[in-house]
Design a protein around this motif. Structure first.
Motif, PDB file in Angstrom:
ATOM      1  N   PHE A  72       0.787  -1.230   0.000  1.00 50.07           N
ATOM      2  CA  PHE A  72       0.000   0.000   0.000  1.00 50.07           C
ATOM      3  C   PHE A  72       0.821   1.285   0.000  1.00 50.07           C
ATOM      4  CE2 PHE A  72      -2.954  -3.283   1.205  1.00 50.07           C
ATOM      5  CZ  PHE A  72      -4.030  -2.979   0.389  1.00 50.07           C
ATOM      6  N   TYR A  73       2.058   1.250   0.515  1.00 51.76           N
ATOM      7  CA  TYR A  73       2.889   2.422   0.237  1.00 51.76           C
ATOM      8  C   TYR A  73       3.252   2.443  -1.251  1.00 51.76           C
ATOM      9  CZ  TYR A  73       7.527   0.286  -0.283  1.00 51.76           C
ATOM     10  OH  TYR A  73       8.608  -0.417  -0.762  1.00 51.76           O
ATOM     11  N   PRO A  74       3.455   1.271  -1.926  1.00 52.18           N
ATOM     12  CA  PRO A  74       3.585   1.318  -3.384  1.00 52.18           C
ATOM     13  C   PRO A  74       2.331   1.837  -4.082  1.00 52.18           C
ATOM     14  CG  PRO A  74       4.497  -0.729  -2.570  1.00 52.18           C
ATOM     15  CD  PRO A  74       3.804  -0.082  -1.417  1.00 52.18           C
ATOM     16  N   MET A  75       1.160   1.546  -3.512  1.00 51.46           N
ATOM     17  CA  MET A  75      -0.073   2.042  -4.121  1.00 51.46           C
ATOM     18  C   MET A  75      -0.137   3.566  -4.049  1.00 51.46           C
ATOM     19  SD  MET A  75      -4.042   0.948  -3.352  1.00 51.46           S
ATOM     20  CE  MET A  75      -3.772  -0.763  -3.827  1.00 51.46           C
ATOM     21  N   PHE A  76       0.207   4.128  -2.899  1.00 50.68           N
ATOM     22  CA  PHE A  76       0.254   5.585  -2.779  1.00 50.68           C
ATOM     23  C   PHE A  76       1.321   6.164  -3.700  1.00 50.68           C
ATOM     24  CE2 PHE A  76      -2.086   6.079   1.399  1.00 50.68           C
ATOM     25  CZ  PHE A  76      -3.005   6.978   0.891  1.00 50.68           C
ATOM     26  N   SER A  77       2.461   5.488  -3.810  1.00 49.97           N
ATOM     27  CA  SER A  77       3.542   5.961  -4.677  1.00 49.97           C
ATOM     28  C   SER A  77       3.108   5.938  -6.137  1.00 49.97           C
ATOM     29  CB  SER A  77       4.787   5.093  -4.481  1.00 49.97           C
ATOM     30  OG  SER A  77       5.180   5.068  -3.140  1.00 49.97           O
ATOM     31  N   PHE A  78       2.479   4.846  -6.533  1.00 51.22           N
ATOM     32  CA  PHE A  78       1.927   4.725  -7.885  1.00 51.22           C
ATOM     33  C   PHE A  78       0.946   5.867  -8.164  1.00 51.22           C
ATOM     34  CE2 PHE A  78      -1.821   3.326 -10.252  1.00 51.22           C
ATOM     35  CZ  PHE A  78      -1.282   2.911 -11.460  1.00 51.22           C
ATOM     36  N   LEU A  79       0.052   6.127  -7.219  1.00 52.93           N
ATOM     37  CA  LEU A  79      -0.941   7.192  -7.384  1.00 52.93           C
ATOM     38  C   LEU A  79      -0.279   8.563  -7.438  1.00 52.93           C
ATOM     39  CD1 LEU A  79      -3.644   5.862  -4.903  1.00 52.93           C
ATOM     40  CD2 LEU A  79      -3.891   6.028  -7.385  1.00 52.93           C
ATOM     41  N   PHE A  80       0.805   8.731  -6.702  1.00 55.79           N
ATOM     42  CA  PHE A  80       1.520  10.007  -6.721  1.00 55.79           C
ATOM     43  C   PHE A  80       2.093  10.282  -8.106  1.00 55.79           C
ATOM     44  CE2 PHE A  80       4.826  13.075  -6.082  1.00 55.79           C
ATOM     45  CZ  PHE A  80       4.454  13.824  -4.974  1.00 55.79           C
ATOM     46  N   GLY A  81       2.740   9.276  -8.695  1.00 51.78           N
ATOM     47  CA  GLY A  81       3.302   9.445 -10.034  1.00 51.78           C
ATOM     48  C   GLY A  81       2.225   9.685 -11.081  1.00 51.78           C
ATOM     49  N   LEU A  82       1.120   8.971 -10.963  1.00 46.63           N
ATOM     50  CA  LEU A  82       0.000   9.154 -11.875  1.00 46.63           C
ATOM     51  C   LEU A  82      -0.631  10.535 -11.691  1.00 46.63           C
ATOM     52  CD1 LEU A  82      -2.048   8.150 -13.939  1.00 46.63           C
ATOM     53  CD2 LEU A  82      -3.200   6.896 -12.098  1.00 46.63           C
ATOM     54  N   GLY A  83      -0.814  10.932 -10.421  1.00 46.39           N
ATOM     55  CA  GLY A  83      -1.384  12.243 -10.133  1.00 46.39           C
ATOM     56  C   GLY A  83      -0.497  13.368 -10.620  1.00 46.39           C
ATOM     57  N   PHE A  84       0.830  13.168 -10.543  1.00 40.43           N
ATOM     58  CA  PHE A  84       1.764  14.164 -11.066  1.00 40.43           C
ATOM     59  C   PHE A  84       1.526  14.404 -12.545  1.00 40.43           C
ATOM     60  CE2 PHE A  84       5.752  14.105 -13.610  1.00 40.43           C
ATOM     61  CZ  PHE A  84       6.088  15.455 -13.485  1.00 40.43           C
ATOM     62  N   TYR A  85       1.365  13.332 -13.308  1.00 42.32           N
ATOM     63  CA  TYR A  85       1.141  13.486 -14.744  1.00 42.32           C
ATOM     64  C   TYR A  85      -0.168  14.225 -15.024  1.00 42.32           C
ATOM     65  CZ  TYR A  85      -0.014  12.457 -19.550  1.00 42.32           C
ATOM     66  OH  TYR A  85      -0.394  12.586 -20.869  1.00 42.32           O
ATOM     67  N   LEU A  86      -1.236  13.833 -14.341  1.00 41.64           N
ATOM     68  CA  LEU A  86      -2.535  14.465 -14.575  1.00 41.64           C
ATOM     69  C   LEU A  86      -2.494  15.939 -14.209  1.00 41.64           C
ATOM     70  CD1 LEU A  86      -4.852  11.640 -13.160  1.00 41.64           C
ATOM     71  CD2 LEU A  86      -4.381  12.158 -15.562  1.00 41.64           C
ATOM     72  N   PHE A  87      -1.849  16.272 -13.097  1.00 42.49           N
ATOM     73  CA  PHE A  87      -1.727  17.672 -12.678  1.00 42.49           C
ATOM     74  C   PHE A  87      -0.880  18.461 -13.678  1.00 42.49           C
ATOM     75  CE2 PHE A  87       0.690  21.019 -10.573  1.00 42.49           C
ATOM     76  CZ  PHE A  87      -0.314  21.740  -9.943  1.00 42.49           C
ATOM     77  N   TYR A  88       0.252  17.896 -14.068  1.00 43.44           N
ATOM     78  CA  TYR A  88       1.167  18.589 -14.983  1.00 43.44           C
ATOM     79  C   TYR A  88       0.478  18.888 -16.317  1.00 43.44           C
ATOM     80  CZ  TYR A  88       5.719  19.785 -16.997  1.00 43.44           C
ATOM     81  OH  TYR A  88       6.775  20.457 -17.573  1.00 43.44           O
ATOM     82  N   GLU A  89      -0.233  17.896 -16.848  1.00 36.29           N
ATOM     83  CA  GLU A  89      -0.916  18.092 -18.126  1.00 36.29           C
ATOM     84  C   GLU A  89      -2.036  19.123 -18.003  1.00 36.29           C
ATOM     85  OE1 GLU A  89      -0.291  16.670 -21.355  1.00 36.29           O
ATOM     86  OE2 GLU A  89       1.558  16.611 -20.175  1.00 36.29           O
ATOM     87  N   LYS A  94      -3.629  24.694 -19.639  1.00 39.28           N
ATOM     88  CA  LYS A  94      -4.096  26.042 -19.323  1.00 39.28           C
ATOM     89  C   LYS A  94      -3.053  27.112 -19.630  1.00 39.28           C
ATOM     90  CE  LYS A  94      -7.318  24.560 -15.703  1.00 39.28           C
ATOM     91  NZ  LYS A  94      -8.537  25.137 -16.314  1.00 39.28           N
ATOM     92  N   GLY A  95      -1.921  26.692 -20.187  1.00 40.45           N
ATOM     93  CA  GLY A  95      -0.888  27.636 -20.555  1.00 40.45           C
ATOM     94  C   GLY A  95      -0.058  28.138 -19.390  1.00 40.45           C
ATOM     95  N   LEU A  96      -0.023  27.392 -18.284  1.00 39.66           N
ATOM     96  CA  LEU A  96       0.701  27.805 -17.093  1.00 39.66           C
ATOM     97  C   LEU A  96       2.048  27.098 -16.998  1.00 39.66           C
ATOM     98  CD1 LEU A  96      -2.309  27.669 -14.632  1.00 39.66           C
ATOM     99  CD2 LEU A  96      -1.279  29.720 -15.592  1.00 39.66           C
ATOM    100  N   ASP A  97       2.901  27.597 -16.132  1.00 39.13           N
ATOM    101  CA  ASP A  97       4.199  26.967 -15.879  1.00 39.13           C
ATOM    102  C   ASP A  97       3.960  25.757 -14.981  1.00 39.13           C
ATOM    103  OD1 ASP A  97       6.735  26.213 -15.100  1.00 39.13           O
ATOM    104  OD2 ASP A  97       7.476  28.265 -14.907  1.00 39.13           O
ATOM    105  N   ALA A  98       3.783  24.595 -15.607  1.00 42.05           N
ATOM    106  CA  ALA A  98       3.404  23.399 -14.863  1.00 42.05           C
ATOM    107  C   ALA A  98       4.482  22.991 -13.867  1.00 42.05           C
ATOM    108  CB  ALA A  98       3.122  22.244 -15.828  1.00 42.05           C
ATOM    109  N   GLY A  99       5.755  23.145 -14.238  1.00 43.47           N
ATOM    110  CA  GLY A  99       6.834  22.788 -13.332  1.00 43.47           C
ATOM    111  C   GLY A  99       6.827  23.636 -12.074  1.00 43.47           C
ATOM    112  N   LYS A 100       6.568  24.915 -12.225  1.00 40.04           N
ATOM    113  CA  LYS A 100       6.536  25.822 -11.082  1.00 40.04           C
ATOM    114  C   LYS A 100       5.352  25.507 -10.172  1.00 40.04           C
ATOM    115  CE  LYS A 100       6.408  30.756  -9.950  1.00 40.04           C
ATOM    116  NZ  LYS A 100       6.352  32.127 -10.508  1.00 40.04           N
ATOM    117  N   MET A 101       4.194  25.260 -10.770  1.00 41.21           N
ATOM    118  CA  MET A 101       3.004  24.951  -9.976  1.00 41.21           C
ATOM    119  C   MET A 101       3.188  23.637  -9.221  1.00 41.21           C
ATOM    120  SD  MET A 101       0.969  27.500 -10.649  1.00 41.21           S
ATOM    121  CE  MET A 101      -0.722  27.055 -10.313  1.00 41.21           C
TER     122      MET A 101
END
Length: 400
Positions: A72-89, A94-101
Motif C-alpha cells: 500500500f505504500y507502493p499504491m500511494f507511490s503509484f498514485l503520486f506518479g499518476l497524479g503528477f502526470y494528470l496535474f502537470y498536463e 491552461k498555458g501555465l508553468d506546470a513545473g513551477k506549480m
C-alpha cells in the motif's frame, strides 16, 4: 487566469476509490509501528522471524504480511506518479508553468511532512514523497517506454540493495547474543516501551528526535530510488492513458490483473513464509531474502488491487456501492494525518496508554473501527464542503 483545483465532477472516481483503499491498507501496515517498538526490535537478536503463540494472532500476522505489508505504500507511490502526470498536463493545457506549480505542491508537502515527522509520528512518508517528487520533473518529457524501463530497473536495484543490507545487518545481529550489543538492544526496547506507554508528549518527542528520526532520515538514500521507481510506474500508466481512458484499455487491465494476481500473489505468499520463519532456514537469511523479495512482490500485488478496482469501476452499481470509500480517498491527505493523530492518542502515554499491550488481531479490529469513523466523517464533510481541510490548504498554497 484564475486556476482552481479539479472540480468534483472532473475527478477520476476510480483513483479516489483506490486512494480510499490505500488509506485502509496503510493503516493496517502502520498499526504495528503505532502499537509496538518496531524500530528497536529490529536490532534485537532472536526477534528476526517468529509468529505469535496463539492461532488467531498467527493468522493475523501472516495475513497482514501476505496481503498488506509492502502493497500500500507502493499504491500511494503509484498514485503520486499518476497524479503528477494528470496535474502537470492540466496546468500545461491552461498555458501555465506546470513545473513551477508542481514545485509549489511539493514545497507544501515537504513542510507538512516535516511537521508530521517531527511533532506527530516517526513513520511519516510525506517528506520522502516530496523530496523524491522533484526527480519526476526529469522524466515528464521522456517516452513511456523509457519511463517504464527506468521504473522497473530502480525497483529491481532497490530490491537487491535492501536484501543485501538486511541480510548483512541480521547476520551481524544474530551473532550478538550474550554480548553488550544485545543488552543495549534490549535496553532500547525497554526504554521505548516505557517512554511511549507512560511518557508525556515532551518525553516522547525527545525520544523520537534522538532515537528514531535519525534512522528515518538515514533511510532516505535507500527509499528514494525505490519510491521513484514506483512513481515512474504511475507516470507510465498516466502517459499511456490507461486510467483516464480506462474503457478503451480494458484488455490491458484484464491481462495485468491475471499476471499480477499470479506473480504478485505467489511471491507475496513466499514473502510471508520467509518473514515468519515457516521455512527451515537461518532467520537472518530468511528475513533478508524476505525484505528484498517484497520490494518486487509488493508492487506486483499492488497492481492486482489497482487493476481490480479499475475494472470494477466500469460497473455503475459498484461506483454507487463504494461511494463512501471514494469519499475517503477524496480526502486522502487529511485522512492520512488524522490516522496518525488518532493512533498516537490511542497508544501513547498522554492518551489511552495501550502501547505494547495490543496484539495483531486486536490491531486489525482497531484499524477497522478507525477507518469506519473516517468514512463517516468524510461522507459528512464532503456533504458540506468541496474538499477536505488539508486539501484546501494545499490548493491555496499551490494556486496562490
Amino acid at each position: 487566469m484564475k486556476v482552481s483545483s479539479t472540480a468534483r465532477n472532473e475527478r477520476i472516481l476510480s483513483l479516489d476509490f483506490i486512494r480510499g483503499i490505500a488509506l485502509l491498507g496503510i493503516l493496517f501496515a502502520n498499526m504495528a509501528f503505532f502499537k509496538s517498538p518496531v524500530f528497536q526490535l529490529q536490532s534485537l537478536p532472536g526477534e528476526l522471524a517468529s509468529l505469535p503463540a496463539d492461532h488467531l494472532n498467527q493468522w493475523a500476522v501472516f495475513g497482514i504480511d501476505w496481503f498488506v505489508i509492502g502493497k500500500f505504500y507502493p499504491m500511494f507511490s503509484f498514485l503520486f506518479g499518476l497524479g503528477f502526470y494528470l496535474f502537470y498536463e492540466r496546468m500545461r493545457e491552461k498555458g501555465l508553468d506546470a513545473g513551477k506549480m508542481y514545485s509549489r505542491r511539493l514545497y507544501f508537502l515537504l513542510a507538512l511532512g516535516a511537521v508530521h515527522l517531527l511533532f506527530i509520528w516517526s513513520g511519516d512518508i510525506l517528506h520522502t514523497y516530496a523530496i523524491t517528487g522533484f526527480l519526476l520533473l526529469l522524466f515528464i518529457h521522456r517516452k513511456p517506454k523509457t519511463i517504464l524501463i527506468w521504473g522497473i530497473m530502480l525497483i529491481l536495484v532497490s530490491a537487491f540493495l535492501l536484501g543485501v543490507l538486511v541480510t548483512t545487518s541480521n547476520l551481524f545481529v544474530a551473532y550478538q547474543e550474550g554480548t553488550a550489543f544485545e543488552q543495549d538492544a534490549q535496553n532500547a526496547v525497554s526504554t521505548a516501551l516505557s517512554t511511549y506507554s507512560s511518557g508525556s508528549y515532551i518525553d516522547i518527542l525527545s525520544f523520537r528526535i534522538s532515537n528514531e528520526i535519525p534512522i528515518v532520515l538515514s533511510n532516505l538514500l535507500l527509499s528514494i530510488p525505490n519510491i521513484l521507481g514506483l512513481f515512474l510506474i504511475g507516470l507510465y500508466i498516466g502517459k499511456q492513458g490507461f486510467i483516464r481512458n480506462a474503457e478503451e484499455h480494458l484488455s490491458f487491465w484484464k491481462k495485468l490483473l491475471l499476471f499480477t494476481l499470479m506473480s504478485g500473489g505467489l511471491l507475496s505468499g513466499l514473502y510471508a513464509c520467509l518473514k515468519n520463519g515457516i521455512f527451515s532456514i537461518a532467520p537472518w537469511l530468511s528475513n533478508g531474502l524476505a525484505e528484498g523479495l517484497n520490494i518486487i512482490a509488493g508492487p506486483l500485488f499492488m497492481l492486482f488491487y489497482v487493476s481490480s478496482a479499475v475494472l470494477l469501476f466500469q460497473k455503475p452499481a459498484f461506483k454507487k456501492l463504494f461511494q463512501p470509500i471514494t469519499m475517503v480517498g477524496q480526502m486522502a491527505l487529511t485522512n492520512y494525518l488524522l490516522q496518525s493523530i488518532v493512533c498516537i492518542f490511542i497508544f501513547y502515554g498522554f492518551g489511552l496508554q495501550l502501547y505494547g499491550t495490543i496484539y495483531a488481531a486486536t490491531g486489525i479490529l482497531i484499524t477497522l473501527v478507525i477507518y469506519a469513523v473516517q468514512t463517516l466523517l468524510s461522507w459528512f464533510w464532503l456533504g458540506n464542503y468541496d474538499q477536505g481541510p488539508m486539501e484546501k490548504l494545499w490548493r491555496r498554497f499551490t494556486y496562490k
